[in-house]
Scaffold this motif. Structure first.
Motif, PDB file in Angstrom:
ATOM      1  N   MET A   1     -61.128   7.035 -38.240  1.00  0.00           N
ATOM      2  CA  MET A   1     -61.861   7.482 -37.046  1.00  0.00           C
ATOM      3  C   MET A   1     -62.241   8.956 -37.214  1.00  0.00           C
ATOM      4  N   THR A   2     -63.507   9.267 -36.989  1.00  0.00           N
ATOM      5  CA  THR A   2     -63.951  10.660 -37.098  1.00  0.00           C
ATOM      6  C   THR A   2     -63.678  11.371 -35.772  1.00  0.00           C
ATOM      7  N   ASP A 127     -57.593  -0.895 -27.047  1.00  0.00           N
ATOM      8  CA  ASP A 127     -57.732   0.115 -28.096  1.00  0.00           C
ATOM      9  C   ASP A 127     -59.207   0.394 -28.358  1.00  0.00           C
ATOM     10  N   ASN A 128     -59.569   1.656 -28.466  1.00  0.00           N
ATOM     11  CA  ASN A 128     -60.986   2.019 -28.607  1.00  0.00           C
ATOM     12  C   ASN A 128     -61.623   1.488 -29.883  1.00  0.00           C
ATOM     13  N   SER A 129     -60.938   1.586 -31.031  1.00  0.00           N
ATOM     14  CA  SER A 129     -61.562   1.119 -32.286  1.00  0.00           C
ATOM     15  C   SER A 129     -61.809  -0.386 -32.211  1.00  0.00           C
ATOM     16  N   CYS A 131     -62.108  -2.248 -29.501  1.00  0.00           N
ATOM     17  CA  CYS A 131     -63.127  -2.579 -28.492  1.00  0.00           C
ATOM     18  C   CYS A 131     -64.520  -2.152 -28.953  1.00  0.00           C
ATOM     19  N   THR A 132     -64.616  -1.020 -29.645  1.00  0.00           N
ATOM     20  CA  THR A 132     -65.916  -0.581 -30.167  1.00  0.00           C
ATOM     21  C   THR A 132     -66.449  -1.628 -31.145  1.00  0.00           C
ATOM     22  N   SER A 133     -65.569  -2.068 -32.026  1.00  0.00           N
ATOM     23  CA  SER A 133     -65.968  -3.053 -33.024  1.00  0.00           C
ATOM     24  C   SER A 133     -66.446  -4.338 -32.344  1.00  0.00           C
ATOM     25  N   ALA A 157     -65.025  -0.790 -44.841  1.00  0.00           N
ATOM     26  CA  ALA A 157     -63.939  -1.763 -44.685  1.00  0.00           C
ATOM     27  C   ALA A 157     -62.708  -1.133 -44.045  1.00  0.00           C
ATOM     28  N   GLY A 158     -62.945  -0.136 -43.163  1.00  0.00           N
ATOM     29  CA  GLY A 158     -61.854   0.424 -42.360  1.00  0.00           C
ATOM     30  C   GLY A 158     -61.548  -0.531 -41.207  1.00  0.00           C
ATOM     31  N   PRO A 159     -60.698  -0.112 -40.273  1.00  0.00           N
ATOM     32  CA  PRO A 159     -60.360  -0.986 -39.138  1.00  0.00           C
ATOM     33  C   PRO A 159     -61.589  -1.496 -38.382  1.00  0.00           C
ATOM     34  N   VAL A 160     -62.570  -0.627 -38.143  1.00  0.00           N
ATOM     35  CA  VAL A 160     -63.739  -1.045 -37.346  1.00  0.00           C
ATOM     36  C   VAL A 160     -64.562  -2.105 -38.105  1.00  0.00           C
ATOM     37  N   GLY A 161     -64.802  -1.873 -39.404  1.00  0.00           N
ATOM     38  CA  GLY A 161     -65.557  -2.845 -40.208  1.00  0.00           C
ATOM     39  C   GLY A 161     -64.811  -4.172 -40.326  1.00  0.00           C
ATOM     40  N   ILE A 177     -69.097  -7.702 -47.079  1.00  0.00           N
ATOM     41  CA  ILE A 177     -68.591  -6.358 -46.743  1.00  0.00           C
ATOM     42  C   ILE A 177     -68.737  -5.463 -47.962  1.00  0.00           C
ATOM     43  N   TYR A 178     -69.082  -4.191 -47.730  1.00  0.00           N
ATOM     44  CA  TYR A 178     -69.180  -3.243 -48.837  1.00  0.00           C
ATOM     45  C   TYR A 178     -68.480  -1.946 -48.447  1.00  0.00           C
ATOM     46  N   ASP A 179     -67.662  -1.432 -49.372  1.00  0.00           N
ATOM     47  CA  ASP A 179     -67.002  -0.137 -49.169  1.00  0.00           C
ATOM     48  C   ASP A 179     -67.016   0.606 -50.501  1.00  0.00           C
ATOM     49  N   ILE A 180     -67.187   1.930 -50.468  1.00  0.00           N
ATOM     50  CA  ILE A 180     -67.164   2.703 -51.710  1.00  0.00           C
ATOM     51  C   ILE A 180     -65.784   2.644 -52.361  1.00  0.00           C
ATOM     52  N   ASP A 181     -64.778   2.358 -51.565  1.00  0.00           N
ATOM     53  CA  ASP A 181     -63.420   2.173 -52.092  1.00  0.00           C
ATOM     54  C   ASP A 181     -63.272   0.689 -52.460  1.00  0.00           C
ATOM     55  N   GLU A 212     -72.945  -0.963 -39.410  1.00  0.00           N
ATOM     56  CA  GLU A 212     -72.677   0.284 -40.133  1.00  0.00           C
ATOM     57  C   GLU A 212     -71.392   0.932 -39.590  1.00  0.00           C
ATOM     58  N   ALA A 213     -70.307   0.827 -40.361  1.00  0.00           N
ATOM     59  CA  ALA A 213     -69.010   1.362 -39.889  1.00  0.00           C
ATOM     60  C   ALA A 213     -68.403   2.266 -40.956  1.00  0.00           C
ATOM     61  N   THR A 214     -69.228   3.142 -41.530  1.00  0.00           N
ATOM     62  CA  THR A 214     -68.725   4.094 -42.527  1.00  0.00           C
ATOM     63  C   THR A 214     -68.584   5.473 -41.886  1.00  0.00           C
ATOM     64  N   THR A 215     -68.147   6.422 -42.698  1.00  0.00           N
ATOM     65  CA  THR A 215     -68.073   7.808 -42.225  1.00  0.00           C
ATOM     66  C   THR A 215     -69.102   8.667 -42.973  1.00  0.00           C
ATOM     67  N   SER A 216     -70.067   7.993 -43.643  1.00  0.00           N
ATOM     68  CA  SER A 216     -71.070   8.722 -44.430  1.00  0.00           C
ATOM     69  C   SER A 216     -72.406   8.779 -43.692  1.00  0.00           C
ATOM     70  N   ILE A 217     -73.228   9.751 -44.068  1.00  0.00           N
ATOM     71  CA  ILE A 217     -74.592   9.806 -43.528  1.00  0.00           C
ATOM     72  C   ILE A 217     -75.550   9.130 -44.517  1.00  0.00           C
ATOM     73  N   ASN A 218     -76.701   8.762 -44.033  1.00  0.00           N
ATOM     74  CA  ASN A 218     -77.804   8.267 -44.877  1.00  0.00           C
ATOM     75  C   ASN A 218     -77.470   7.043 -45.733  1.00  0.00           C
ATOM     76  N   THR A 219     -76.613   6.154 -45.241  1.00  0.00           N
ATOM     77  CA  THR A 219     -76.357   4.937 -46.024  1.00  0.00           C
ATOM     78  C   THR A 219     -77.554   3.983 -45.946  1.00  0.00           C
ATOM     79  N   ILE A 220     -78.219   3.936 -44.784  1.00  0.00           N
ATOM     80  CA  ILE A 220     -79.358   3.015 -44.614  1.00  0.00           C
ATOM     81  C   ILE A 220     -80.658   3.823 -44.564  1.00  0.00           C
ATOM     82  N   ASP A 255     -74.081   4.437 -30.588  1.00  0.00           N
ATOM     83  CA  ASP A 255     -73.613   5.472 -29.663  1.00  0.00           C
ATOM     84  C   ASP A 255     -72.247   5.936 -30.129  1.00  0.00           C
ATOM     85  N   THR A 256     -71.752   7.003 -29.516  1.00  0.00           N
ATOM     86  CA  THR A 256     -70.474   7.554 -29.978  1.00  0.00           C
ATOM     87  C   THR A 256     -69.308   7.206 -29.048  1.00  0.00           C
ATOM     88  N   LEU A 257     -69.579   6.681 -27.869  1.00  0.00           N
ATOM     89  CA  LEU A 257     -68.486   6.358 -26.936  1.00  0.00           C
ATOM     90  C   LEU A 257     -68.780   5.197 -25.985  1.00  0.00           C
TER      91      LEU A 257
HETATM   92  N1  LIG Z   1     -68.988   4.791 -31.845  1.00  0.00           N
HETATM   93  C1  LIG Z   1     -67.749   4.672 -31.405  1.00  0.00           C
HETATM   94  O1  LIG Z   1     -67.469   4.544 -30.207  1.00  0.00           O
HETATM   95  C2  LIG Z   1     -66.641   4.655 -32.438  1.00  0.00           C
HETATM   96  C3  LIG Z   1     -65.335   4.275 -32.112  1.00  0.00           C
HETATM   97  C4  LIG Z   1     -64.381   4.178 -33.137  1.00  0.00           C
HETATM   98  C5  LIG Z   1     -64.736   4.505 -34.446  1.00  0.00           C
HETATM   99  N2  LIG Z   1     -66.025   4.907 -34.695  1.00  0.00           N
HETATM  100  C6  LIG Z   1     -66.479   5.220 -36.053  1.00  0.00           C
HETATM  101  O2  LIG Z   1     -66.631   4.009 -36.775  1.00  0.00           O
HETATM  102  C7  LIG Z   1     -66.491   4.295 -38.181  1.00  0.00           C
HETATM  103  C8  LIG Z   1     -65.458   3.358 -38.769  1.00  0.00           C
HETATM  104  O3  LIG Z   1     -64.209   3.595 -38.160  1.00  0.00           O
HETATM  105  P1  LIG Z   1     -62.871   3.310 -38.974  1.00  0.00           P
HETATM  106  O4  LIG Z   1     -61.741   3.693 -38.093  1.00  0.00           O
HETATM  107  O5  LIG Z   1     -62.955   1.948 -39.558  1.00  0.00           O
HETATM  108  O6  LIG Z   1     -63.043   4.423 -40.112  1.00  0.00           O
HETATM  109  P2  LIG Z   1     -62.293   4.560 -41.532  1.00  0.00           P
HETATM  110  O7  LIG Z   1     -62.472   5.984 -41.925  1.00  0.00           O
HETATM  111  O8  LIG Z   1     -60.920   3.993 -41.467  1.00  0.00           O
HETATM  112  O9  LIG Z   1     -63.157   3.618 -42.493  1.00  0.00           O
HETATM  113  C9  LIG Z   1     -64.436   3.969 -42.931  1.00  0.00           C
HETATM  114  C10 LIG Z   1     -64.661   3.282 -44.249  1.00  0.00           C
HETATM  115  O10 LIG Z   1     -66.000   3.560 -44.678  1.00  0.00           O
HETATM  116  C11 LIG Z   1     -65.949   3.715 -46.104  1.00  0.00           C
HETATM  117  N3  LIG Z   1     -67.137   4.457 -46.525  1.00  0.00           N
HETATM  118  C12 LIG Z   1     -67.397   5.773 -46.399  1.00  0.00           C
HETATM  119  N4  LIG Z   1     -68.612   6.053 -46.901  1.00  0.00           N
HETATM  120  C13 LIG Z   1     -69.140   4.882 -47.335  1.00  0.00           C
HETATM  121  C14 LIG Z   1     -70.381   4.513 -47.935  1.00  0.00           C
HETATM  122  N5  LIG Z   1     -71.321   5.436 -48.183  1.00  0.00           N
HETATM  123  N6  LIG Z   1     -70.583   3.218 -48.237  1.00  0.00           N
HETATM  124  C15 LIG Z   1     -69.623   2.289 -47.985  1.00  0.00           C
HETATM  125  N7  LIG Z   1     -68.434   2.570 -47.438  1.00  0.00           N
HETATM  126  C16 LIG Z   1     -68.200   3.859 -47.097  1.00  0.00           C
HETATM  127  C17 LIG Z   1     -64.637   4.439 -46.371  1.00  0.00           C
HETATM  128  O11 LIG Z   1     -64.211   4.245 -47.702  1.00  0.00           O
HETATM  129  C18 LIG Z   1     -63.713   3.748 -45.356  1.00  0.00           C
HETATM  130  O12 LIG Z   1     -63.050   2.630 -45.894  1.00  0.00           O
HETATM  131  C19 LIG Z   1     -66.073   5.765 -38.273  1.00  0.00           C
HETATM  132  O13 LIG Z   1     -67.220   6.536 -38.527  1.00  0.00           O
HETATM  133  C20 LIG Z   1     -65.521   6.051 -36.878  1.00  0.00           C
HETATM  134  O14 LIG Z   1     -65.577   7.411 -36.539  1.00  0.00           O
HETATM  135  C21 LIG Z   1     -66.960   4.969 -33.742  1.00  0.00           C
END
Ligand SMILES: NC(=O)c1ccc[n+]([C@@H]2O[C@H](COP(=O)([O-])OP(=O)(O)OC[C@H]3O[C@@H](n4cnc5c(N)ncnc54)[C@H](O)[C@@H]3O)[C@@H](O)[C@H]2O)c1
Length: 275
Positions: A1-2, A127-129, A131-133, A157-161, A177-181, A212-220, A255-257
């Motif tokens: 979570m950012t 839980d916010n993550s 419920c957001t997902s 592939a974090g909790p939200v994805g 699913i795709y993750d850089i890890d 889109e559930a990453t923490t990176s910019i410009n993926t799409i 959105d962010t919240l």
């Molecule tokens: N909008 C909202 O209300 C809200 C609520 C909760 C979380 N979020 C956001 O949702 C996102 C996911 O949350 P999380 O808790 O699963 O985060 P997390 O950090 O646990 O997981 C993010 C995953 O994205 C992967 N990643 C990063 N850059 C990537 C790329 N370029 N390509 C592919 N994979 C990439 C990371 O390796 C990581 O596994 C975060 O940005 C978080 O801040 C938003």
């Protein structure tokens, strides 16, 4: 979570009504309908359980501290559902005590890692993550149901994805699913019984619906947008190129919240409705 910044949220309270009508145009549901649908229930039914409930929002100072305007923004989103809420004057433990003294039936608390809505009498937690997902996945499901291309690419592939994959999995929907890890991606895909991709580009080429559930910019980017592409994007910062956001605003929900917090409220109300 950012960790959110003031710049991510300062506009939310003022623009809630506009965001609600934009959503209605894009996904045929406003914020409250989406929150109720994400909780698996009907809005009118759940609204019956709002009466008598009151949320105490407690500012928490731990970690990097209070985000300017966070509690006020949460209050405006909660009030948008029809629930009553207040922000405690005291913070942390003293704030929790104040919320209970002022007869809150629910507590909204968040720090840098966790964000929860708790029902005090019924021991229910949203839980916010999660419920957001579920909220964003519900919106995407609503769009894909009318498409004959039932494939979804989840980025991150974090909790939200991972929770999105669980929510979106259906007999007729293929999930990639795709993750850089790579290790994280493979483990998640094995546990969830879904596909993976070798690269970001392959993941995006495989489908027209993106989560889109990453923490990176410009993926799409622009060349990833096909004729019927639709994107649900809770990621913070937003992983969509700025030109795509401007050009294809009606094919993106982000959105962010708002969706997450509204889904938290309706998740609690849905649980109250079945107790
Ligand atoms: N909008 C909202 O209300 C809200 C609520 C909760 C979380 N979020 C956001 O949702 C996102 C996911 O949350 P999380 O808790 O699963 O985060 P997390 O950090 O646990 O997981 C993010 C995953 O994205 C992967 N990643 C990063 N850059 C990537 C790329 N370029 N390509 C592919 N994979 C990439 C990371 O390796 C990581 O596994 C975060 O940005 C978080 O801040 C938003």
């Amino acid at each position: 979570m950012t960790r959110l910044r003031y710049d991510d949220i300062f506009h939310i309270s003022e623009q809630l009504t506009k965001y609600d009508s934009d959503l209605r145009r894009i996904i045929d549901m406003g914020l409250n309908e989406l929150g109720a649908a994400a909780a698996g229930a009907n809005l009118t039914e759940l609204q019956k359980y709002i009466k008598g409930e009151c949320v105490g929002i407690v500012p928490i100072t731990s970690g990097e501290g209070i985000i300017n305007s966070f509690s006020q923004t949460i209050k405006s989103i909660i009030d948008f559902t029809g629930l009553t809420s207040f922000i405690t004057n005291a913070t942390d433990v003293a704030g929790i005590a104040e919320a209970v003294e002022r007869k809150a039936t629910m507590l909204f608390i968040a720090d840098d890692a966790t964000c929860k809505l708790l029902h005090l009498k019924k021991s229910i937690i949203a839980d916010n993550s999660e419920c957001t997902s579920r909220g964003f996945a519900t919106a995407l499901k609503n769009k894909i149901k009318n498409s004959d291309k039932k494939k979804i690419t989840i980025l991150g592939a974090g909790p939200v994805g991972q929770m999105a994959a669980k929510n979106l999995k259906a007999d007729d929907i293929e999930i990639i699913i795709y993750d850089i890890d790579k290790e994280k991606m493979d483990t998640a895909a094995n546990n969830l019984g879904i596909g993976t991709a070798k690269s970001l580009q392959e993941a995006l080429d495989k489908s027209n619906f993106y989560f889109e559930a990453t923490t990176s910019i410009n993926t799409i980017k622009e060349n990833d947008i096909k004729a019927d592409t639709f994107i649900a994007a809770p990621g913070v910062p937003l992983g969509i190129d700025e030109t795509v956001i401007k050009k294809h605003a009606d094919r993106i929900i982000t959105d962010t919240l708002e969706i997450g917090v509204i889904t938290m409220v309706f998740t609690i109300l849905e649980k109250l409705s079945i107790i």
